[in-house]
Design an enzyme around this catalytic site. Structure first.
Site, PDB file in Angstrom:
ATOM      1  CG  ASP A  11      -1.940  -1.167   1.149  1.00 59.42           C
ATOM      2  OD1 ASP A  11      -1.821  -2.005   0.258  1.00 59.42           O
ATOM      3  OD2 ASP A  11      -2.820  -1.238   2.029  1.00 59.42           O
ATOM      4  CG  ASP A  53      -6.675   0.109   1.453  1.00 56.71           C
ATOM      5  OD1 ASP A  53      -7.062  -1.068   1.657  1.00 56.71           O
ATOM      6  OD2 ASP A  53      -7.016   1.067   2.179  1.00 56.71           O
ATOM      7  CG  HIS A  55     -11.202   0.967   0.375  1.00 51.23           C
ATOM      8  ND1 HIS A  55     -11.256  -0.317   0.849  1.00 51.23           N
ATOM      9  CD2 HIS A  55     -10.227   1.590   1.100  1.00 51.23           C
ATOM     10  CE1 HIS A  55     -10.358  -0.458   1.822  1.00 51.23           C
ATOM     11  NE2 HIS A  55      -9.714   0.682   1.987  1.00 51.23           N
ATOM     12  CG  HIS A  72      -8.545   5.294   2.909  1.00 47.57           C
ATOM     13  ND1 HIS A  72      -9.460   5.111   3.915  1.00 47.57           N
ATOM     14  CD2 HIS A  72      -7.990   4.080   2.685  1.00 47.57           C
ATOM     15  CE1 HIS A  72      -9.451   3.845   4.301  1.00 47.57           C
ATOM     16  NE2 HIS A  72      -8.571   3.188   3.557  1.00 47.57           N
ATOM     17  CE  LYS A  97      -4.213  -4.060   1.764  1.00 42.88           C
ATOM     18  NZ  LYS A  97      -4.971  -2.948   2.353  1.00 42.88           N
ATOM     19  CB  CYS A 141      -2.073  -3.238   5.344  1.00 44.42           C
ATOM     20  SG  CYS A 141      -2.131  -4.446   4.047  1.00 44.42           S
TER      21      CYS A 141
HETATM   22  C1  VGL Z   1      -4.873   0.420   5.812  1.00 42.68           C
HETATM   23  C2  VGL Z   1      -6.033   1.797   7.205  1.00 42.68           C
HETATM   24  C3  VGL Z   1      -7.110   1.755   6.372  1.00 42.68           C
HETATM   25  C4  VGL Z   1      -3.622  -0.306   5.487  1.00 42.68           C
HETATM   26  C5  VGL Z   1      -5.954   0.353   4.967  1.00 42.68           C
HETATM   27  O1  VGL Z   1      -3.489  -0.762   4.337  1.00 42.68           O
HETATM   28  O2  VGL Z   1      -2.750  -0.404   6.369  1.00 42.68           O
HETATM   29  N1  VGL Z   1      -4.917   1.140   6.931  1.00 42.68           N
HETATM   30  N2  VGL Z   1      -7.058   1.032   5.253  1.00 42.68           N
HETATM   31 ZN    ZN Z   2      -8.419   1.126   3.624  1.00 38.74          ZN
END
Ligand code: VGL
Ligand code: ZN
Length: 197
Positions: A11, A53, A55, A72, A97, A141
């Protein structure tokens, strides 16, 4: 026989870097270091995995729909793009993901490639037994992925000079590192690797 290794970059996206929607303090500072790890793995012809990430607009992951996070890493938006200085090799395997609107999905073991192949299947195909883990965020993550990997019997090297955490609460990253270590992850830096050569 030496274990087959892969680099896992988690990420390293605009929204997790300064100026992004869920900025990790100094999240961008690890990019040059990650690029060095990429060079090492590419030179040795070892695979490089890079997750994002990814979404949908509506997901229980976001505050607006019952979760804890600001909006985000919306699929295909600028915030979800890799940091512009990250130098991924052409044959990096990209993982996505967080697409499920009902789940948080922090672990990269919940990620899949563009054809829907799960991370674990990809590891099996490549014969990977050891993951070198870098990226964001240490306390979400990175932790969740490392713990899952260890649980599945993989070895984990935690690249502690190439991870950064959110720290919603002070000390969260330190706690996460302790938890990963307790589960069997070994801490490693670029210097450690270079010293071995
Ligand atoms: C993550 C917070 C929200 C991560 C993803 O990939 O660490 N942290 N979404
Ligand atoms: Zn996230």
């Amino acid at each position: 026989m030496r274990l087959k290794k892969a680099l896992l970059i988690i990420d390293v996206q605009n929204d997790f870097c300064p100026g992004g929607a869920l900025a990790v303090s100094e999240g961008d500072k690890i990019v040059p270091r990650i690029n060095k790890y990429i060079k090492l793995f590419s030179k040795s012809k070892l695979p490089v995995f890079a997750s994002r990430d990814w979404h949908p607009v509506r997901t229980k992951h976001f505050k607006d729909f019952g979760g804890v996070w600001p909006v985000h890493c919306i699929q295909s938006a600028k915030g979800a793009m890799f940091h512009q200085d990250l130098k991924l090799p052409r044959d990096a395997i990209l993982l996505y993901k967080g697409m499920d609107p009902d789940k948080d999905s922090y672990s990269v073991f919940q990620a899949e490639d563009s054809r829907g192949m799960k991370f674990e299947q990809l590891l099996n195909i490549f014969g990977i037994k050891e993951l070198y883990v870098a990226g964001l965020a240490t306390d979400y993550c990175v932790k969740s992925s490392a713990v899952d990997a260890l649980e599945k019997g993989l070895k984990v090297k935690l690249l502690i000079d190439a991870i950064k955490g959110v720290n919603l609460k002070a000390g969260d990253s330190e706690k996460a590192i302790q938890e990963m270590s307790k589960n069997g992850a070994k801490k490693l830096t670029l210097k450690d690797i270079q010293a071995k050569k």
